[in-house]
Design an enzyme around this catalytic site. Structure first.
Site, PDB file in Angstrom:
ATOM      1  N   HIS A 122       4.794  -4.244  -3.274  1.00 36.82           N
ATOM      2  CA  HIS A 122       3.955  -3.062  -3.488  1.00 36.82           C
ATOM      3  C   HIS A 122       3.031  -3.316  -4.681  1.00 36.82           C
ATOM      4  O   HIS A 122       3.281  -2.824  -5.784  1.00 36.82           O
ATOM      5  CB  HIS A 122       4.829  -1.831  -3.768  1.00 36.82           C
ATOM      6  CG  HIS A 122       5.499  -1.298  -2.552  1.00 36.82           C
ATOM      7  ND1 HIS A 122       4.848  -0.536  -1.615  1.00 36.82           N
ATOM      8  CD2 HIS A 122       6.764  -1.431  -2.118  1.00 36.82           C
ATOM      9  CE1 HIS A 122       5.692  -0.214  -0.649  1.00 36.82           C
ATOM     10  NE2 HIS A 122       6.860  -0.740  -0.930  1.00 36.82           N
ATOM     11  N   GLU A 145       0.359  -2.066  -5.421  1.00 35.67           N
ATOM     12  CA  GLU A 145      -0.313  -0.864  -5.924  1.00 35.67           C
ATOM     13  C   GLU A 145       0.300  -0.330  -7.213  1.00 35.67           C
ATOM     14  O   GLU A 145      -0.342   0.436  -7.931  1.00 35.67           O
ATOM     15  CB  GLU A 145      -0.339   0.233  -4.853  1.00 35.67           C
ATOM     16  CG  GLU A 145       1.014   0.841  -4.479  1.00 35.67           C
ATOM     17  CD  GLU A 145       1.736   0.112  -3.348  1.00 35.67           C
ATOM     18  OE1 GLU A 145       1.457  -1.080  -3.129  1.00 35.67           O
ATOM     19  OE2 GLU A 145       2.605   0.739  -2.696  1.00 35.67           O
ATOM     20  N   CYS A 199       3.897  -4.028   2.338  1.00 35.19           N
ATOM     21  CA  CYS A 199       5.299  -3.804   2.711  1.00 35.19           C
ATOM     22  C   CYS A 199       5.428  -3.547   4.212  1.00 35.19           C
ATOM     23  O   CYS A 199       5.306  -4.486   4.992  1.00 35.19           O
ATOM     24  CB  CYS A 199       5.883  -2.681   1.864  1.00 35.19           C
ATOM     25  SG  CYS A 199       7.670  -2.835   1.718  1.00 35.19           S
TER      26      CYS A 199
HETATM   27  N1  GLN Z   1      10.810   0.255   6.159  1.00 37.10           N
HETATM   28  C1  GLN Z   1      10.507  -1.062   5.725  1.00 37.10           C
HETATM   29  C2  GLN Z   1      11.709  -1.730   5.065  1.00 37.10           C
HETATM   30  O1  GLN Z   1      12.633  -1.094   4.671  1.00 37.10           O
HETATM   31  C3  GLN Z   1       9.319  -1.074   4.785  1.00 37.10           C
HETATM   32  C4  GLN Z   1       9.573  -0.345   3.504  1.00 37.10           C
HETATM   33  C5  GLN Z   1       8.307  -0.079   2.735  1.00 37.10           C
HETATM   34  O2  GLN Z   1       7.217  -0.125   3.268  1.00 37.10           O
HETATM   35  N2  GLN Z   1       8.442   0.260   1.463  1.00 37.10           N
HETATM   36  O3  GLN Z   1      11.735  -2.934   4.943  1.00 37.10           O
END
Ligand code: GLN
Length: 555
Positions: free
Chosen positions: A506, A508, A380
């Site tokens: 994500h 994970e 992400c």
């Molecule tokens: N802050 C970034 C976004 O909003 C990444 C978010 C995250 O890593 N979950 O796109």
């Protein structure tokens, strides 16, 4: 008729109620029962989505986009089922539903009260999980008995036994048996007090799970049984375990699932521990060291990255490796030379996050990993940092950034999606939950998944800016997976690097102890490879040991 188990906690928080509920869930599943779990949280936030990871740990995301308590991650990893947002309810969400009903006039002019309206809504949340395809619902009540805000929940679960019928409900209470150093004794008093508190709310536990550092003596078990009025067999001891995946076997040895099944009249179901014994066997055989740096903003609280840590461990189990995690504050990587901070590692993970602090450190780490062929997995925000790094240092886009951190950058290589720009509300405005991605044949990501189309969970607002895609690709940056409509870049990698891979999702949240996530599995594989190569280089350059030399001279 669906059976219900309620897990409450006393004495202190963080006693492992979630792991107790998860282990029990797994044991019931090993008995052939269909199990689901849920968490009731007494705090007022509507969901944990807006809560600071420092305070509450990771926000666990479900397939349907629920932003939920991290215990749901344990539930999914232990029972190996995907849960939904319905498996987590907070006081805030319960009041929200009751207040909406009140505004609609559903209560027909009645005075709306905690009892029965709030308690009925809590019971409705419990009942809605008891579908035809579920034999047992395990409901964990967050917080500790004695808290003010837990009272409506205790009242609701007390009433539940009457509603569902005595033989259909089982209460499990988790407490602490502390060891008092100077007197060298384990103490039962906190357990007695907490059971008294629970009884004052009308709930007599059927089982008491005692957390302790050292195993509980038979005398103490007997004492707790007498004083708290539970069978001696129903006093279950959970002494500190070496790793959490051992817990189901420990609880089974202690008779937890047996007594629960007796209470619920489910004891005709035989348990087959085999599949879980295999998991524990994998865990125990994972001994080869490999060192992974986790470069994050919330590193003081390991729970903030709980699923990432578990995914790394799962990947280690697969390779027979014990993953040592080095927690690295991303801000530190900014100040120091990345080589000093990262040079000794076998691989790094750049996890997700929000806000500008520490991002430059992640970008510096991404650069070091790219230049030094250090295996690197970006998740992400990790993908976003790696993209910015490539833009600045390979494409020469000086000052490139995400508009999250520099809204006026000349090179907005990470940007909001058009339809997101006007939203100011902080709750639920992200791309949340499961989305499909189509993988590019011939890439590392496609080879890792070994599937053409994959689904991963998301939680973010910003995206790779596809206007720059051609420029990136000309320079060797590979977009290894996109949304089915090709608008969004979901995976990136470098072809000429052992493992410099990232995803906007994500992953994970989907790793399991016996089924590691493919990207984590490949990261650990690459890290082990690098470690082997470096050890071989070291041996090649180090002169033979003096003792060996003198022996050969003597002969
Ligand atoms: N802050 C970034 C976004 O909003 C990444 C978010 C995250 O890593 N979950 O796109």
């Amino acid at each position: 008729m669906t059976k219900h188990i309620f897990v409450t906690g006393g004495v202190a928080s963080s006693l492992g109620k979630g792991l107790t509920a998860s282990s029990l869930g797994r044991l019931l599943k090993l008995r052939g029962l269909r199990v689901t779990l849920q968490k009731l949280d007494p705090y007022i936030n509507v969901d944990p989505g807006t809560m600071n990871p420092y305070e509450h740990g990771e926000v666990f995301v479900t397939d349907d986009g629920g932003e939920t308590d991290l215990d749901l991650g344990h539930y999914e990893r232990f029972i190996d089922e995907n849960l939904s947002r319905n498996s987590n309810a907070t006081t805030g969400s319960i009041y929200q539903a009751v207040l909406a009903a009140e505004r609609r006039g559903d209560y027909l002019g009645k005075t709306v009260q905690v009892i029965p309206h709030i308690t009925d809504e809590i019971k409705r949340r419990i009942t809605r999980l008891a579908t035809d395809d579920v034999d047992v619902v395990i409901t964990e009540v967050g917080g500790t008995v004695g808290d003010i805000e837990i009272l409506p929940f205790l009242e609701a679960i007390r009433q539940y036994r009457k509603d569902a019928g005595r033989g259909n409900v089982c209460y499990v209470h988790v407490t602490l048996v502390p060891y008092i150093g100077p007197s060298g004794e384990q103490k039962t008093k906190p357990t007695q007090h907490s059971v008294t508190e629970l009884r004052s709310r009308g709930i007599q536990p059927d089982l008491i799970v005692c957390r302790s550092e050292e195993p509980l003596s038979d005398d103490l078990r007997n004492k707790i049984s007498n004083l708290c009025d539970v069978d001696e067999r129903a006093v279950v001891n959970a002494a500190d375990a070496r790793n959490i995946y051992e817990l189901p076997l420990i609880f089974h040895d202690e008779g937890l699932d047996q007594v629960v099944c007796e209470v619920l009249q489910l004891d005709e179901h035989e348990v087959d521990l085999g599949p879980w014994e295999e998991v524990v066997h994998l865990v125990e055989a994972a001994t080869q060291p490999v060192r992974i740096g986790l470069i994050g903003k919330y590193v003081q609280l390991a729970d903030a990255y709980l699923s990432v840590v578990e995914s790394l461990k799962h990947a280690g189990f697969h390779h027979g490796a014990a993953v040592e995690i080095e927690w690295i504050q991303s801000e530190d990587v900014e100040g120091l030379l990345a080589a000093d901070r990262l040079g000794h590692l076998d691989g790094i993970v750049l996890p997700g996050g929000f806000g500008a602090r520490g991002v430059e450190g992640k970008i510096a780490a991404a650069r070091y990993a790219r230049e030094e062929e250090l295996p690197c997995l970006g998740l992400c925000l990790g993908l976003q940092a790696m993209t910015v790094e490539f833009a600045r240092n390979v494409l020469g886009f000086s000052g490139a950034n995400s508009t999250e951190f520099d809204p006026t950058t000349r090179f907005p290589v990470i940007d909001l999606m058009l339809d997101q720009r006007d939203i100011t509300d902080k709750g639920g405005t992200m791309r949340l939950g499961a989305y499909y991605a189509v993988l590019t044949p011939g890439t590392k990501v496609a080879a890792a998944y070994d599937e053409p189309v994959v689904s991963e969970r998301h939680r973010h607002r910003y995206e790779f800016n596809s206007n720059y895609r051609a420029r990136f690709e000309e320079a060797g940056f590979v977009c290894s997976g996109t949304s089915p409509d090709k608008r969004l870049v979901e995976f990136i990698e470098l072809a000429d690097h052992p493992f410099w891979v990232a995803t906007q999702a994500h992953p994970e949240f989907k790793s399991r102890p016996d089924r590691p996530h493919p990207l984590f599995r490949e990261l650990i594989g690459a890290a082990l490879e690098r470690r082997r190569e470096r050890t071989a280089e070291l041996h090649a350059t180090t002169p033979a040991d003096p003792a060996g030399v003198s022996r050969s001279h003597a002969s």
